[in-house]
Write a protein that holds these residues in place. Structure first.
Motif, PDB file in Angstrom:
ATOM      1  N   ASP A  80     -12.507 -11.954   7.440  1.00 51.08           N
ATOM      2  CA  ASP A  80     -13.640 -12.629   8.061  1.00 51.08           C
ATOM      3  C   ASP A  80     -13.404 -12.788   9.556  1.00 51.08           C
ATOM      4  N   GLY A  90     -17.488 -13.679  -0.323  1.00 51.46           N
ATOM      5  CA  GLY A  90     -17.216 -12.310   0.068  1.00 51.46           C
ATOM      6  C   GLY A  90     -17.044 -12.170   1.565  1.00 51.46           C
ATOM      7  N   VAL A  92     -17.305 -10.350   5.365  1.00 45.51           N
ATOM      8  CA  VAL A  92     -18.115  -9.520   6.250  1.00 45.51           C
ATOM      9  C   VAL A  92     -17.162  -8.614   7.006  1.00 45.51           C
ATOM     10  N   VAL A 152     -23.993  -4.119  -0.308  1.00 43.97           N
ATOM     11  CA  VAL A 152     -22.860  -4.849  -0.872  1.00 43.97           C
ATOM     12  C   VAL A 152     -22.077  -3.905  -1.772  1.00 43.97           C
ATOM     13  N   GLN A 178     -17.761  -7.272  -0.552  1.00 43.43           N
ATOM     14  CA  GLN A 178     -17.656  -7.157   0.897  1.00 43.43           C
ATOM     15  C   GLN A 178     -18.950  -6.574   1.450  1.00 43.43           C
ATOM     16  N   TYR A 179     -19.277  -6.948   2.677  1.00 45.41           N
ATOM     17  CA  TYR A 179     -20.568  -6.629   3.272  1.00 45.41           C
ATOM     18  C   TYR A 179     -20.366  -6.028   4.662  1.00 45.41           C
ATOM     19  N   GLN A 182     -23.453  -9.643   8.473  1.00 51.59           N
ATOM     20  CA  GLN A 182     -23.781 -10.988   8.005  1.00 51.59           C
ATOM     21  C   GLN A 182     -25.131 -11.028   7.308  1.00 51.59           C
ATOM     22  N   ARG A 185     -24.723 -10.076   3.742  1.00 49.75           N
ATOM     23  CA  ARG A 185     -24.071 -11.154   2.986  1.00 49.75           C
ATOM     24  C   ARG A 185     -25.061 -12.257   2.655  1.00 49.75           C
ATOM     25  N   GLN A 189     -26.327 -13.258  -1.201  1.00 52.34           N
ATOM     26  CA  GLN A 189     -26.054 -14.611  -1.666  1.00 52.34           C
ATOM     27  C   GLN A 189     -27.346 -15.306  -2.088  1.00 52.34           C
TER      28      GLN A 189
END
Length: 336
Positions: A80, A90, A92, A152, A178-179, A182, A185, A189
């Motif tokens: 991150d 997860g 970014v 993703v 993992q993305y 942002q 992500r 979510q």
């Protein structure tokens, strides 16, 4: 990799196969991988696709036939960013920082210099029946939202023990999602709020590998040029260097020859000192394929010339598309 339940949880009502039981693949995982590694003619030119020795779950195959979720390669794991989201939701992914970011020089002279000074790797003093590789992968496959904007994938950790006849064992562990940015992500979510946790059947702990003939490695430049598909350009060569190091325990003479072959391929640029996604210091080269809006990245160990990692990035905007980190390679007599 995606299990059927995890995939359906992410898709929710948009799942085109939500009322259909996920059956077994019509072909074996090995056959699917072999097909993915083959070259195909695209818009009048050959494009070489990445090869991965991973087992595709039935849920992944169900997504592949749907119109909503699109599977496509997308490279690069990373921690991150400072102040970024926590690991529970997860990571970014952030592109690797280059020493020479703007106007990098041609890579040929530096690759030849590295080839001339590399030393033995630890495995150059080992022997054994099995080639062992410990890798971390992301981006194969990636699930994409219906509008094509949000992506993703689950990182995976793989350990492979493979003999010269192709037999051996593979152990794969699915890691965190993992993305590439942002926005992706945040999107995934939101999509998962209020939905039950995934309860897919876990993959077997150990997967036996089927027999296949592994072509012995050579340090002969002409043979390496053919093996690395350099006739198709630096993008293809980058992909096949990753495949070579992800499958073979490459001896010192061959490592030096690979560097010299790449030095003669037009288009590689020298990026200098970098830190890979495992925190190791390396030396990097890239190739920008503007026609397909992507960049290939190779990171080499500055002492041994081993490939530490390879990545694929999109250029507009710059973000990770897929990555492979080679955490360990060795010879051993005991398969896991």
């Amino acid at each position: 990799m995606f299990g059927a339940e995890r995939t359906r949880t992410l898709l929710g009502p948009a799942d085109p196969a939500r009322n259909v039981a996920a059956g077994q693949p019509l072909v074996s995982a090995r056959e699917l991988i072999d097909r993915a590694g083959a070259t195909e003619l695209v818009a009048g030119r050959r494009r070489v696709h990445p090869t991965r020795r991973l087992v595709l779950a039935a849920g992944t195959l169900a997504v592949a036939v749907g119109a909503v979720a699109v599977l496509q390669p997308f490279d690069g794991p990373a921690p991150d960013a400072p102040g970024g989201p926590g690991t529970a939701a997860g990571l970014v992914l952030v592109p690797v920082a280059y020493q020479f970011d703007a106007d990098p020089p041609a890579a040929g002279p530096q690759l030849r210099m590295l080839a001339d000074k590399i030393k033995d790797a630890a495995y150059d003093h080992q022997s054994g029946r099995y080639m062992y590789h410990h890798t971390k992968l992301w981006g194969d496959p990636v699930m994409t939202s219906a509008d094509g904007r949000h992506h993703v994938a689950f990182a995976s950790e793989t350990k492979v023990w493979q003999a010269a006849d192709g037999t051996g064992n593979q152990v794969s562990t699915q890691l965190e999602p993992q993305y590439p940015d942002q926005e992706s992500r945040d999107y995934w979510q939101r999509e998962s709020i209020g939905r039950p946790a995934a309860t897919g059947t876990p993959a077997p702990d150990v997967i036996p590998l089927s027999p296949e003939e592994l072509r012995p490695l050579s340090a002969d430049p002409s043979e390496l040029r053919e093996r690395l598909k350099v006739e198709y350009g630096a993008g293809a060569a980058s992909k096949w260097v990753g495949t070579l190091y992800g499958r073979y325990v490459v001896p010192r003479a061959t490592r030096a020859a690979v560097l010299r072959v790449l030095a003669d391929v037009p288009g590689f640029r020298w990026r200098g000192q970098v830190t890979d996604r495992a925190g190791r210091h390396g030396l990097a080269v890239t190739f920008d394929d503007r026609e397909h809006d992507q960049q290939s990245l190779l990171i080499f160990d500055p002492k041994t010339g081993e490939l530490l990692a390879d990545e694929l990035l999109t250029l507009s905007p710059v973000r990770i598309s897929s990555y492979q980190v080679i955490l360990d390679a060795a010879w051993t007599n005991q398969p896991g």
